[in-house]
Every structure is written in structure tokens, then in C-alpha cells.
Design an enzyme around this catalytic site. Structure first.
Site, short mmCIF file in Angstrom:
data_model
loop_
_atom_site.label_atom_id
_atom_site.label_comp_id
_atom_site.label_asym_id
_atom_site.label_seq_id
_atom_site.Cartn_x
_atom_site.Cartn_y
_atom_site.Cartn_z
N ALA A 151 0.83 -1.21 0.00
CA ALA A 151 0.00 0.00 0.00
C ALA A 151 0.87 1.26 0.00
CB ALA A 151 -0.93 -0.01 1.20
N TYR A 152 1.89 1.25 0.83
CA TYR A 152 2.79 2.41 0.93
C TYR A 152 3.56 2.60 -0.36
CZ TYR A 152 6.37 5.43 3.09
OH TYR A 152 7.22 6.46 3.41
#
Length: 249
Positions: A151-152
Site C-alpha cells: 500500500a505504501y
């Protein structure tokens, strides 16, 4: 005083890298607007900065997209101009690729990508007037594809993409758009060091300079450079302020 007369807006400016950049820029003469969700640390950092320069703290939740243009409006109301936009704030959760959920993606994009994109849009007319600067943040998580950071990494690479697009579109307006990809000695890293000293030592051993970047002295000084006229012929670039951990080619 390389930033004398410049007004800088920093998201996530109350702690960590954001605070380090704010201090470094204040000492070079900049006026600061720091945005943070934490009112207590925000007010404390505001008071610290006011001993050096003019500073304003704005409490805000960057997940509230409709309120983001107001951050730029408040900066203009207080200081009359905007020279430098620093999109530093970002929150995320670490999970394996298969365990990453839509909520994880929404958190990372909601605190990182969308505020960066929308604040750039809101700031553009003012940066055009001042021939200003955008400093965004990339990460080795996206560039190297670190495990458990889907996600990051996705949000950070999306930020790199829009930064390069803006650099190409806004070059005609003499607006510089660059990125910093840091490894920093942040409070979060210090907590990790205490919890997992062996993993921390292994990570540091892989950095050619064998240390993490200091918030003000290392990361903050590079931000000062990008915000100054010394970087006026640089745009669309990712500066790896990571002790040599990733060497782009």
C-alpha cells in the site's frame, strides 16, 4: 539566509522529518506554515519555530479532501504568498501483499497521494506567481519494492508519477517539482530500534554510509537546497537521501 522572504507550507510538519525540515528552513529565513493532525505537537512545534521566524500551525486531517484547499487559503491569508509546498505527511500499514486490504490502500492513498495531488492543484496559481517549488516524498519502499509495504509503495510511486508530470507541465511557469527519498532517524525508527535492535543493526549495515539520516541536518538541509534558488535548474528529479542504500541508474 538562503530562504529569506520565502513562505513554506509543510504537511506533517509537527514531528519527524517534517519538523526537521521546518527547523532547517526557519534557520534559513523562511516563514513556515506547518499542518498536522496532532494539535499538541503542532502547537509545540509552532512555538519552537516562532523563536526563530514567523510560523503558523494549522490542525487538519488530510483525509478530509474537501478541506485541503483551505490550507493554501490560510497560508495566503496569513503571509500573502506561497513559495514552497512540501508534501511530507503519509500514514500506512504494513502487511504482506496477499493480506493488504482496500482499507490499507485507502489509508495510504488518503493520507499521502490524494493530499499531495490536491494540494498541488490548490497551490499552483500561487506557485506560478512566485515561480515556486514543490517538494514531494518518495520512498525506497516503492523504488526497491520492499516486502510487506504494498500500500505504501503504491502510493509513493503514484506520487513520483504525478511529480514528474507536474514538472513537465509546470516547467514553463518556472515551478520546480522534485522528490526526496529518505532514510531518516525518525521517532518511529528509534522505537523500532529499541524493539528489534538486531534487525535495526542489519538494516544500518546495508547502508554504505552506515548511519541513518538526521532529520534536520541531513534531510532538512536537502529540503533547504531544493527550496532555494540553488536548485532552480532541477525539476522532475528523485534525490536519494538515504546514505547510498539505493543507487539509481
Amino acid at each position: 539566509m538562503r530562504l529569506q522572504g520565502k513562505v513554506v507550507l509543510i504537511t506533517g510538519g509537527a514531528g519527524g522529518i517534517g519538523r526537521g525540515m521546518a527547523l532547517a528552513m526557519a534557520k534559513e529565513g523562511a516563514k513556515l506554515v506547518i499542518v498536522d493532525v496532532n494539535a499538541e505537537t503542532g502547537k509545540a512545534t509552532e512555538a519552537e519555530l516562532q523563536e526563530i521566524t514567523e510560523a503558523l500551525f494549522i490542525e487538519a486531517d488530510l483525509m478530509d479532501r474537501a478541506s485541503l484547499p483551505r490550507l493554501v487559503d490560510q497560508t495566503i491569508e496569513r503571509f500573502g504568498q506561497l513559495n514552497v509546498l512540501v508534501n511530507n505527511a503519509h500514514a500506512s500499514r504494513q502487511h504482506s501483499f496477499m493480506e493488504t486490504t482496500e482499507d490499507d490502500l485507502n489509508l495510504s492513498f488518503g493520507t499521502g497521494f490524494y493530499p499531495t495531488f490536491l494540494l498541488m492543484q490548490a497551490a499552483y496559481p500561487h506557485l506560478k506567481k512566485t515561480e515556486g517549488t514543490v517538494i514531494n516524498f518518495a520512498s525506497g519502499a516503492g523504488i526497491a519494492g520492499n516486502i510487506h509495504q504494498a500500500a505504501y509503495a503504491a502510493a509513493k510511486e503514484a506520487i513520483r508519477g504525478i511529480t514528474r508530470v507536474a514538472a513537465n507541465e509546470w516547467g514553463v511557469d518556472n515551478i520546480n517539482c522534485n522528490l526526496i527519498s529518505p532514510i531518516a532517524n525518525s521517532p518511529g525508527v528509534q522505537q523500532w530500534k529499541e524493539a528489534q535492535p538486531e534487525a535495526y543493526a542489519t538494516m544500518v549495515e546495508k547502508i554504505p554510509l552506515r548511519r541513518l539520516g538526521e532529520l534536520e541536518e541531513d534531510i532538512g538541509r536537502v529540503a533547504v537546497f531544493l527550496a532555494s534558488d540553488d536548485a532552480s535548474y532541477m525539476t522532475g528529479q528523485t534525490l536519494m537521501v538515504d546514505g547510498g542504500a539505493i543507487q539509481l541508474r
